[in-house]
Design a protein around this motif. Structure first.
Motif, PDB file in Angstrom:
ATOM      1  N   TYR A  54      49.887  45.545  32.061  1.00 32.95           N
ATOM      2  CA  TYR A  54      49.794  45.029  33.886  1.00 32.95           C
ATOM      3  C   TYR A  54      48.685  44.592  33.862  1.00 32.95           C
ATOM      4  O   TYR A  54      47.503  45.682  33.493  1.00 32.95           O
ATOM      5  CB  TYR A  54      50.012  46.051  34.872  1.00 32.95           C
ATOM      6  CG  TYR A  54      51.319  46.985  34.418  1.00 32.95           C
ATOM      7  CD1 TYR A  54      52.886  46.530  35.342  1.00 32.95           C
ATOM      8  CD2 TYR A  54      51.322  48.174  34.068  1.00 32.95           C
ATOM      9  CE1 TYR A  54      53.495  46.937  34.963  1.00 32.95           C
ATOM     10  CE2 TYR A  54      52.984  48.843  32.961  1.00 32.95           C
ATOM     11  CZ  TYR A  54      53.758  48.267  34.325  1.00 32.95           C
ATOM     12  OH  TYR A  54      55.624  48.496  33.455  1.00 32.95           O
ATOM     13  N   ALA A  56      46.699  43.054  37.536  1.00 32.77           N
ATOM     14  CA  ALA A  56      47.209  43.338  39.304  1.00 32.77           C
ATOM     15  C   ALA A  56      45.440  42.229  40.143  1.00 32.77           C
ATOM     16  O   ALA A  56      44.101  42.991  38.893  1.00 32.77           O
ATOM     17  CB  ALA A  56      46.766  44.443  39.456  1.00 32.77           C
ATOM     18  N   TRP A 161      55.763  47.416  42.078  1.00 33.34           N
ATOM     19  CA  TRP A 161      54.577  46.644  43.025  1.00 33.34           C
ATOM     20  C   TRP A 161      53.545  48.115  42.922  1.00 33.34           C
ATOM     21  O   TRP A 161      52.233  48.457  43.164  1.00 33.34           O
ATOM     22  CB  TRP A 161      54.748  46.396  44.236  1.00 33.34           C
ATOM     23  CG  TRP A 161      54.365  45.652  44.723  1.00 33.34           C
ATOM     24  CD1 TRP A 161      53.969  46.239  45.730  1.00 33.34           C
ATOM     25  CD2 TRP A 161      53.519  44.592  44.703  1.00 33.34           C
ATOM     26  NE1 TRP A 161      52.638  45.038  46.681  1.00 33.34           N
ATOM     27  CE2 TRP A 161      52.419  44.898  46.028  1.00 33.34           C
ATOM     28  CE3 TRP A 161      53.151  43.753  44.166  1.00 33.34           C
ATOM     29  CZ2 TRP A 161      51.570  43.689  46.218  1.00 33.34           C
ATOM     30  CZ3 TRP A 161      52.152  42.607  43.851  1.00 33.34           C
ATOM     31  CH2 TRP A 161      51.057  42.846  44.781  1.00 33.34           C
ATOM     32  N   SER A 165      49.847  47.677  41.690  1.00 32.36           N
ATOM     33  CA  SER A 165      48.671  46.659  42.676  1.00 32.36           C
ATOM     34  C   SER A 165      47.726  46.892  43.057  1.00 32.36           C
ATOM     35  O   SER A 165      48.055  48.514  42.749  1.00 32.36           O
ATOM     36  CB  SER A 165      50.174  46.249  43.444  1.00 32.36           C
ATOM     37  OG  SER A 165      50.471  47.006  44.664  1.00 32.36           O
ATOM     38  N   LEU A 174      50.249  40.798  40.603  1.00 35.66           N
ATOM     39  CA  LEU A 174      50.626  41.739  39.466  1.00 35.66           C
ATOM     40  C   LEU A 174      51.498  41.172  38.806  1.00 35.66           C
ATOM     41  O   LEU A 174      52.758  40.552  38.741  1.00 35.66           O
ATOM     42  CB  LEU A 174      51.757  43.550  40.148  1.00 35.66           C
ATOM     43  CG  LEU A 174      51.675  44.123  39.134  1.00 35.66           C
ATOM     44  CD1 LEU A 174      50.692  44.652  38.032  1.00 35.66           C
ATOM     45  CD2 LEU A 174      52.753  44.953  40.061  1.00 35.66           C
TER      46      LEU A 174
END
Length: 260
Positions: A54, A56, A161, A165, A174
């Motif tokens: 991930y 962000a 999220w 995030s 993201l």
């Protein structure tokens, strides 16, 4: 879906995955370059969780139309979209390198902050969010990009999220990269490597030292990267060896791997 304006999507994606000088480390740097180039960014975060990476940021978000424009970069030489220059060929190559052109890549964005009086449970049902996904398996099968985009986040993506995030109520983006077993193991090896030349967190802290110096927070797998002194000069230059105060910082850098 038929590719009427012929573009060998499969061939280009295979070329991206085959390297073109892009290692996993340089791919991560490409992703960070894009996150740090976003307007008004103050925080950037990378997190590996299982077979997912991930990325962000808390800068300006993108609308559905802007997200769609970004994805077309690989198929055209120029773009009139003001955001497109920040997400160019490097991101497309990094995306293929990390995923090995398999799975579904997802990109969520909050382009307009919800009003303060809107309850947390209802912030996803206005016109504040956008999303786009790329199904690599279908793309490779059909030799055409298989995108799905929307002007909402959708209920199934809310928890992702909220967890990954920077701030669920603030603007930002993201990016969710599905990793193969091979790329997942290789990335984790870079993160846990106690060799300073191969430790991903050290390389990032060193590469983006000026960003950190200017107040940008970069977090990798839960570790906020510190502002590094010029360690390599201290270690390799005999004239600096008498100054031992900064040497422990070198050891602390390597200890990131041992702690995680």
């Amino acid at each position: 879906m038929t590719n009427t304006n012929y573009f060998d999507v499969r061939g280009h994606l295979n070329t991206y995955n085959d390297g073109e000088g892009h290692t996993l480390s340089t791919s991560v740097h490409e992703i960070l370059d894009d996150q740090l180039a976003v307007n008004n960014v103050q925080n950037v975060k990378l997190m590996m969780e299982g077979h997912m990476l991930y990325a962000a940021n808390d800068g300006d978000g993108l609308t559905k139309e802007q997200l769609e424009g970004v994805q077309k970069i690989g198929r055209r030489k120029k773009s009139s979209d003001k955001y497109a220059g920040k997400f160019g060929q490097g991101l497309a190559i990094a995306r293929s390198r990390l995923t090995e052109n398999m799975g579904i890549f997802r990109w969520f964005s909050c382009h307009t902050e919800p009003e303060p009086d809107v309850e947390d449970a209802k912030i996803y049902y206005g016109n504040n969010f956008s999303r786009i996904s790329l199904d690599f398996d279908k793309t490779m099968e059909n030799n055409d990009f298989c995108f799905d985009s929307s002007s909402d986040l959708s209920r199934r993506n809310e928890k992702v999220w909220e967890k990954h995030s920077i701030n669920k109520r603030k603007t930002g983006s993201l990016l969710c990269f599905p990793l193969t077993t091979r790329t997942s193991n290789e990335l984790m090896g870079l993160i846990s490597n106690t060799n300073i030349d191969k430790n991903l967190q050290y390389m990032i802290a060193n590469s983006y030292r000026n960003h950190i110096k200017n107040g940008i927070n970069i977090v990798v797998n839960g570790v906020k990267l510190p502002l590094l002194p010029n360690i390599r000069d201290i270690v390799t230059n005999p004239r600096c060896h008498s100054d031992t105060k900064l040497i422990p910082r070198h050891t602390e850098t390597l200890s990131w791997a041992a702690e995680k």
